[in-house]
Structures are given as C-alpha cells and as structure tokens.
Design a protein around this motif. Structure first.
Motif, PDB file in Angstrom:
ATOM      1  N   ASP A 479       0.876  -1.170   0.000  1.00  0.00           N
ATOM      2  CA  ASP A 479       0.000   0.000   0.000  1.00  0.00           C
ATOM      3  C   ASP A 479       0.916   1.224   0.000  1.00  0.00           C
ATOM      4  O   ASP A 479       1.693   1.436   0.934  1.00  0.00           O
ATOM      5  N   GLU A 480       0.800   1.993  -1.036  1.00  0.00           N
ATOM      6  CA  GLU A 480       1.718   3.119  -1.213  1.00  0.00           C
ATOM      7  C   GLU A 480       1.598   4.152  -0.088  1.00  0.00           C
ATOM      8  O   GLU A 480       2.539   4.895   0.182  1.00  0.00           O
ATOM      9  N   SER A 481       0.452   4.163   0.581  1.00  0.00           N
ATOM     10  CA  SER A 481       0.285   5.183   1.616  1.00  0.00           C
ATOM     11  C   SER A 481       0.851   4.757   2.975  1.00  0.00           C
ATOM     12  O   SER A 481       0.849   5.535   3.928  1.00  0.00           O
ATOM     13  N   LEU A 538      15.064   1.325  -0.170  1.00  0.00           N
ATOM     14  CA  LEU A 538      14.059   0.705  -1.024  1.00  0.00           C
ATOM     15  C   LEU A 538      12.681   1.360  -0.901  1.00  0.00           C
ATOM     16  O   LEU A 538      11.963   1.500  -1.901  1.00  0.00           O
ATOM     17  N   TYR A 539      12.346   1.755   0.316  1.00  0.00           N
ATOM     18  CA  TYR A 539      11.045   2.393   0.530  1.00  0.00           C
ATOM     19  C   TYR A 539      10.953   3.660  -0.330  1.00  0.00           C
ATOM     20  O   TYR A 539       9.974   3.892  -1.036  1.00  0.00           O
ATOM     21  N   THR A 540      12.023   4.457  -0.277  1.00  0.00           N
ATOM     22  CA  THR A 540      12.037   5.697  -1.055  1.00  0.00           C
ATOM     23  C   THR A 540      12.037   5.390  -2.545  1.00  0.00           C
ATOM     24  O   THR A 540      11.346   6.051  -3.330  1.00  0.00           O
ATOM     25  N   VAL A 541      12.835   4.391  -2.941  1.00  0.00           N
ATOM     26  CA  VAL A 541      12.884   4.021  -4.356  1.00  0.00           C
ATOM     27  C   VAL A 541      11.476   3.739  -4.882  1.00  0.00           C
ATOM     28  O   VAL A 541      11.064   4.239  -5.920  1.00  0.00           O
ATOM     29  N   MET A 542      10.713   2.945  -4.101  1.00  0.00           N
ATOM     30  CA  MET A 542       9.368   2.565  -4.549  1.00  0.00           C
ATOM     31  C   MET A 542       8.465   3.779  -4.693  1.00  0.00           C
ATOM     32  O   MET A 542       7.646   3.840  -5.602  1.00  0.00           O
ATOM     33  N   HIS A 543       8.657   4.746  -3.792  1.00  0.00           N
ATOM     34  CA  HIS A 543       7.820   5.937  -3.887  1.00  0.00           C
ATOM     35  C   HIS A 543       8.188   6.788  -5.087  1.00  0.00           C
ATOM     36  O   HIS A 543       7.339   7.453  -5.661  1.00  0.00           O
ATOM     37  N   ILE A 544       9.440   6.743  -5.447  1.00  0.00           N
ATOM     38  CA  ILE A 544       9.836   7.553  -6.610  1.00  0.00           C
ATOM     39  C   ILE A 544       9.364   6.892  -7.905  1.00  0.00           C
ATOM     40  O   ILE A 544       8.813   7.557  -8.785  1.00  0.00           O
ATOM     41  N   ILE A 545       9.530   5.590  -8.010  1.00  0.00           N
ATOM     42  CA  ILE A 545       9.123   4.979  -9.291  1.00  0.00           C
ATOM     43  C   ILE A 545       7.610   4.732  -9.352  1.00  0.00           C
ATOM     44  O   ILE A 545       7.057   4.510 -10.422  1.00  0.00           O
ATOM     45  N   GLY A 546       6.954   4.761  -8.224  1.00  0.00           N
ATOM     46  CA  GLY A 546       5.490   4.654  -8.207  1.00  0.00           C
ATOM     47  C   GLY A 546       4.991   3.223  -8.068  1.00  0.00           C
ATOM     48  O   GLY A 546       5.700   2.265  -8.388  1.00  0.00           O
TER      49      GLY A 546
END
Ligand code: GLU
Length: 562
Positions: A479-481, A538-546
């Motif tokens: 869950d992205e949020s 990794l958490y930040t990476v996922m938020h950047i690539i969506g």
C-alpha cells in the motif's frame, strides 16, 4: 672593440633605449604586500595536471594578497605551437577556478586579446622590446653575436671531444662545449661586418663571467636556501630569427610586467644561475622564485615516476570526460599543495577552498604523489555535500555531452531526477555513491525503464519458492500510503511467515534456527525492483518509481522465476 658600433651593426633598426621601454611599463601601483604572479604556458597542447599546480599557487597568492594574476603566452617556439591550444588552455583553466585579471585572455567573442597595460602578453608580439635590451647588452660588452651555425658547432665539439679521450664522456662533452664557446668569443669587427654583408644569420650569446667553482646562496621560497654554482655558459639570448630564448624572455618580461613571484616547475631550477646572471646584467631587481616540485606517480612496481604527458591523469581534459567535477580536483590539488589543507577543511567543511589561507611555507619541497584513490575519496566527499539540485544539473550537463541517451532521459523530467539524487543527501552522514558523474548511470539508471535491467542474480543458497512467496506476499500487501514503519513491519511479517528471522538480534544469536533474516527478504524485493543487491533506500525508491511500476517489476520477476 667598439661595442657601440657593434650594437649598431647588429641592431640598426632598434632606436629605442631601455629607458624608453621602462617608461612604457611603469611600476604597478598596488597595496603593500600585494603579489603579482603569472602563468606562462607555451601553447603546445593540453593543460597537464602538473600545470594546474603552479597556476593554482599563482592564482591563490595573487588573489589572497589583493595583487594581480596574469597570463602570458610563451609562444616563441613556433614549431611546437598547436593551433587553438592557447584558447583551449584558458577555457580549461577557468573550469578549475584559475581566472586571470590581466593578460592574453579570451574576449567575449572567444578570441584571445590583450587585457591590461603591460602587454603585449604574447611573447611573439614582443620582438622589438627584447631587441632593445639585447642591443643594450651588446653596447655594454655583455652579449655578442655568434655566426657559427649549429652544424659547425657540432663539428667543433666533435673535434674537441676526440682530443679529450682521457676524460669520461660527459666531461669531454662539457669541455668540448666550452672550447667551442670560447672560440666563438673571438671575432673582429671586420668579421662581423663581412658576415652581415653576406647575410649570415647569427645568434646573440651572453658573455658569461661566472665561475662554476664558486657558489652563491639563493633562497627559493619553496625549496629553501640553495647553493648554486655560478653560470659560465654563454647561453643564447636571441635565436637567429631574433626571437628570444626562454631565459631572455623570462628576464625581460617578468621585469617589465612587474612579477613579484615567479612560480614555475622545478625543471627550471638548473637554469636559475643563468637567470640570476641575466637579471644582474640587465640591472633588474630579481623577483622571488618558487620552484614547484614535480608530480610523481607510482608505476606498476611501486616506484616513483614523473607523471608524464601520456600517463592517465595528466591531461586535464580527460578529467572532464571522466566526469570529475572541477571542485573536487581543486580540492585535491589543495591537499597536495598545502599539508594543512585537510585539517583546515575538516574544521571548515562548508567553506570553499578559496577561503583557505594558502601558505607558501606549507608546500612540499619534494615531489607530490598523484593518486587516483585519494582524488576519488575527495571527490566522493565533495559530491556528497552538494545539493540534489546541483548534482542533477551537473550530471545532466555532463551526460548530455558524454552519454547523450542518458542525458536526454535525465532532462526529460528534472524534478524526477532531483528526487532520486535527493536520496540520502542533506544530513550529517550523506551517502557517497558518486565519485564522478560517470558513476550516476550505474547508480540510478534503474529508476528509468530504459536502463533498468536485472544485474544481480539471487544467491543459490535460497529456495526459489521462498523468493517467489516473498514477492507475491509483498505485492499482495503493498500500500503506497504506508509510512516507512508500517511498510517495514509488513516486510518483517513476510520474514516470520517464511521462517526467516524478523529480529536481527535473534538471528545473530542463532543463525541456524532460521532460513535467513529480514535482510534477505528485503534483498529479494530489492533485486526485483532495482535489479541490484545494493541500491538506495528501497522504501524511497518505490515511492519515486510509483506503485504501478513497482508492482510491474516485481510481477515480471515472479514470472521469470516460475
Ligand atoms: N613557458 C614556460 C613553461 O611552459 C614557463 C615557465 C615559467 O613559468 O617561467 O615551462
């Protein structure tokens, strides 16, 4: 000998006197203690790393003291001159903070022109000035013409050499040279007239009165006090085309242009006796000298060697293509130049190197060792302190020139690139992933689908089914949020569910009780999303690539494993 007549015969067209010239070059009006320094390259090619040394020292000393730093182009050797080298040199130096107040510098139209009142600043345009002083030396019986051609000179030396068979080779050579030289001193006015009438070329030689058995004390600001044998060589002042040698041009130019400190490579140290003699013959005040040690490198066998033109790291233009940022190179040069720079820098990390009080006394008297490892360390630190915005701009500019496809991808969405470069930046312990701009693609190319590929494979010690299960569970729960803690709790829960330790302490206490740890679970996901074992958070990476892209990449990995 009527020296006045001789001078008139040799230089009939020179009507000015040294006093006339001196009047054109009045002493500079500068505050007490202001240093006037110059960089005086021959435009024969690229800027050598070794050239960055004297120029940096000159720039620092002049600008730190409220003085003047000027550029003089030493283009008296037309054979060795390379078209466009002077322009290239000025541009390269400017990249490294070496900017001139005066001299033969680039105008806005990109052409070299004189700026300042002490020109011309190209030696090739100063012919008549040198000849005025040459004529004066002849008038005073301190210089004489030599009509012996190079070939005749070689012959003379060869004959004399044969007669000196008792001596060792180098002694014979020196003796032969001396004998040939002394012979050249003997001439009559009639002979000179006959040569001139026949149109024979001549070189002008100094009449050296020194005794090499006698030594004089000389204080070089870098090397300390030296004992130097007097010069007894009748070296050439003007070549047969009327162009001065380095020695003569150095004395005349540095005097007239008001140089207070001559900063140059130590390869000129053996010529110092000549220069001291020449300044005294000309009645000029001797400037202060700083002979800068040569840059050394270690060869394959660990021996120190001079960093030569062809060595990796010699050509400053290579640093640009390799992606080194000039700020890092400048800082590295400072660490080599002043032994206390690093200490100062640690205490003043946020200040530019130009705030450092450069100190002549802290300079190394022997060769500095060039070392890419050290440069790379400095470079990583310098880049790690830059803002994400700055890094984005610099990487993009570099890539547009040296890796076009990458550059275009970066410039497509600057904000996106900036988010990536912001990872781990700021704080007390910033990430140090980049040594050069050329590292950027390998470090962050995976954020872009164009450059994303699976580079690292999973270690075979893990069961494929565990990897697949991890990836599937992660996708199901993503869950992205989620904030970072919730996100990580979910990863830990996956670890527990598959027999991997979620608690690192428990794992370390008894690794055999588990299939692995939460670190391995994270790695399974990381490789799927970034293609690599090592990647930024990794958490930040996922938020950047969506979300969409994250799940797609993980899905593709699941498919490939099945
Ligand atoms: N043209 C000389 C060289 O390139 C300059 C030396 C000096 O700075 O005096 O070596």
């Amino acid at each position: 000998m009527d020296y006045n007549r001789l001078a008139q015969l040799l230089f009939p067209n020179i009507t000015k006197t040294p006093a006339d010239i001196e009047a054109q070059f009045p002493p500079r009006q500068l505050p007490e203690g202001a240093k006037v320094t110059r960089f005086a390259p021959s435009p024969t090619g690229f800027v050598h790393f070794g050239g960055l040394f004297p120029s940096t020292v000159g720039e620092r000393l002049a600008h730190q003291s409220g003085g003047v730093f000027y550029l003089r182009i030493e283009d008296t050797d037309a054979k060795r001159e390379v078209e466009g080298a002077a322009e290239g040199l000025i541009k390269t130096l400017a990249k490294y903070g070496i900017n001139f107040d005066e001299g033969a510098i680039l105008s806005e139209d990109g052409k070299i022109a004189d700026h300042g009142a002490y020109g011309p600043y190209k030696q090739s345009q100063r012919g008549p000035i040198y000849q005025v002083f040459a004529k004066q030396l002849v008038r005073e019986g301190k210089a004489y013409p030599c009509f012996t051609t190079e070939e005749e000179l070689d012959e003379l030396q060869a004959v004399n050499k044969k007669e000196e068979i008792k001596n060792t080779d180098w002694q014979a050579e020196a003796e032969a040279k001396k004998a040939a030289m002394l012979k050249g001193r003997e001439f009559t006015m009639e002979e000179v007239e006959a040569h001139l009438a026949a149109g024979h070329p001549f070189v002008l030689r100094i009449l050296a009165m020194g005794d090499p058995e006698k030594k004089f004390k000389f204080t070089d600001l870098v090397k300390g006090t030296l004992e130097i044998p007097e010069n007894d060589e009748d070296f050439v002042l003007l070549k047969s085309d009327g162009i001065p040698t380095y020695h003569f041009a150095h004395a005349v130019d540095d005097h007239l242009m008001g140089t207070t400190h001559v900063i140059r490579g130590e390869e000129w140290l053996p010529s110092l006796a000549k220069h001291v003699q020449l300044f005294s013959y000309l009645g000029f005040k001797l400037p202060k000298y700083m002979h800068i040690a040569q840059i050394m490198r270690l060869d394959e066998n660990g021996n120190k060697k001079k960093l030569s033109k062809r060595d990796m790291g010699a050509n400053m233009d290579d640093y640009t293509s390799m992606g080194y940022c000039p700020e890092a190179v400048c800082e590295y040069v400072m660490t080599l130049l002043n032994s206390n720079y690093e200490e100062w820098h640690m205490q003043n990390a946020d200040k530019p190197y130009t705030d450092f009080p450069f100190n002549i006394k802290k300079m190394s008297t022997s060769g500095c060792l060039f070392d890419f490892g050290k440069l790379n360390d400095v470079s990583k630190n310098v880049i790690s302190r830059m803002s994400a915005e700055e890094v984005t701009k610099k990487v993009t500019d570099w890539a547009l020139e040296f890796d076009r496809p990458f550059g275009e991808v970066l410039s497509r969405d600057t904000g996106f690139a900036q988010q990536i470069f912001a990872i781990g930046r700021g704080g007390k312990k910033p990430r140090k992933d980049l040594t050069t701009w050329a590292d950027a693609k390998a470090y962050m190319g995976f954020f872009y689908d164009e450059f994303f590929k699976i580079e690292d494979s999973y270690p075979e010690t893990f069961d494929k089914s565990d990897i697949i299960a991890t990836l599937e569970k992660f996708c199901a729960g993503y869950d992205e949020s989620d904030d970072m803690n919730v996100w990580f709790d979910k990863v830990k829960a996956i670890a527990d569910s598959l027999g991997f330790a979620s608690d690192m302490k428990a794992y370390k206490a008894d690794p055999t009780a588990f299939k692995g740890s939460v670190a391995d679970i994270s790695m399974f996901i990381r490789v799927a999303v970034t293609g690599k074992m090592n990647a930024p958070d990794l958490y930040t990476v996922m938020h950047i690539i969506g979300k969409e892209n994250t799940l797609e990449r993980i899905g593709a990995m699941i498919d490939s494993l099945k």
